[in-house]
Design a protein around this motif. Structure first.
Motif, mmCIF file in Angstrom:
data_model
loop_
_atom_site.group_PDB
_atom_site.id
_atom_site.type_symbol
_atom_site.label_atom_id
_atom_site.label_comp_id
_atom_site.label_asym_id
_atom_site.label_seq_id
_atom_site.Cartn_x
_atom_site.Cartn_y
_atom_site.Cartn_z
ATOM 1 N N ASP A 1 -2.249 4.794 1.963
ATOM 2 C CA ASP A 1 -2.484 3.464 1.389
ATOM 3 C C ASP A 1 -3.225 2.539 2.357
ATOM 4 N N PHE A 2 -3.873 3.116 3.355
ATOM 5 C CA PHE A 2 -4.627 2.306 4.306
ATOM 6 C C PHE A 2 -6.089 2.755 4.353
ATOM 7 N N HIS A 3 -6.983 1.814 4.522
ATOM 8 C CA HIS A 3 -8.419 2.077 4.640
ATOM 9 C C HIS A 3 -8.977 2.898 3.481
ATOM 10 N N ARG A 4 -8.479 2.699 2.295
ATOM 11 C CA ARG A 4 -8.957 3.455 1.139
ATOM 12 C C ARG A 4 -10.236 2.831 0.609
ATOM 13 N N LEU A 5 -11.287 3.639 0.492
ATOM 14 C CA LEU A 5 -12.569 3.144 -0.014
ATOM 15 C C LEU A 5 -12.671 3.242 -1.526
ATOM 16 N N GLY B 1 -10.410 7.916 2.387
ATOM 17 C CA GLY B 1 -9.050 7.402 2.528
ATOM 18 C C GLY B 1 -8.103 7.852 1.438
ATOM 19 N N GLU C 1 -10.182 3.996 -5.263
ATOM 20 C CA GLU C 1 -8.837 4.111 -5.833
ATOM 21 C C GLU C 1 -8.770 5.395 -6.657
ATOM 22 N N TYR D 1 -4.779 12.687 3.626
ATOM 23 C CA TYR D 1 -4.495 12.900 5.037
ATOM 24 C C TYR D 1 -5.181 14.202 5.458
ATOM 25 N N TYR E 1 -12.487 10.586 4.824
ATOM 26 C CA TYR E 1 -13.294 9.374 5.008
ATOM 27 C C TYR E 1 -13.037 8.360 3.896
#
Length: 132
Positions: free
Chosen positions: A25-29, A88, A31, A91, A86
């Motif tokens: 849920d961080f740095h997601r480019l 996001g 959705e 993992y 990349y």
């Protein structure tokens, strides 16, 4: 080829429902919904490029051509995996898990294919002997 790709998609759905890992849920480019592990894109890329390489290998006569096939396939597989990190939406372990799951599936599919081909070849040889 169709069975390998369809089987990979089915295996991916089973594994996603089994692990139910949430996406980063961080740095997601972008959705995207659904579970994260294993990466469906990584599995599909590994499956498609591996099975295409396997099927084309014997039809490429030169060593350079075969190396080119493997290098292009490998670059595409790795690039697709890296793109998912990349963006996001995965993992790194999701990508690696997808590669391993797909590798297992492709190895199983190739073993069955080779077994079927050998069985069919032996059946044809037996029929030819009976005719002569």
């Amino acid at each position: 080829m169709v069975a390998a790709i369809a089987g990979s998609a089915i295996l991916n759905g089973i594994l996603k429902n089994f692990f139910q890992r949430v996406r980063p849920d961080f740095h997601r480019l972008i959705e995207i919904g659904g579970y994260s592990f294993p990466s469906g894109h990584a599995m599909n890329a590994f499956t498609v490029y591996s099975i295409v390489s396997f099927l084309l290998w014997r039809h490429i006569p030169s060593r350079l051509g075969r190396w080119t096939l493997i290098i292009i396939s490998s670059v595409m597989i790795v690039a697709i995996g890296i793109s998912r990190i990349y963006l996001g939406v995965h993992y790194p372990s999701d990508i690696i898990g997808g590669y391993f799951a797909s590798g297992f599936w492709i190895a199983t599919a190739i073993l069955f294919f080779q077994y079927y081909q050998e069985k069919r070849y032996n059946k044809n040889i037996k029929q030819e002997k009976e005719i002569s």
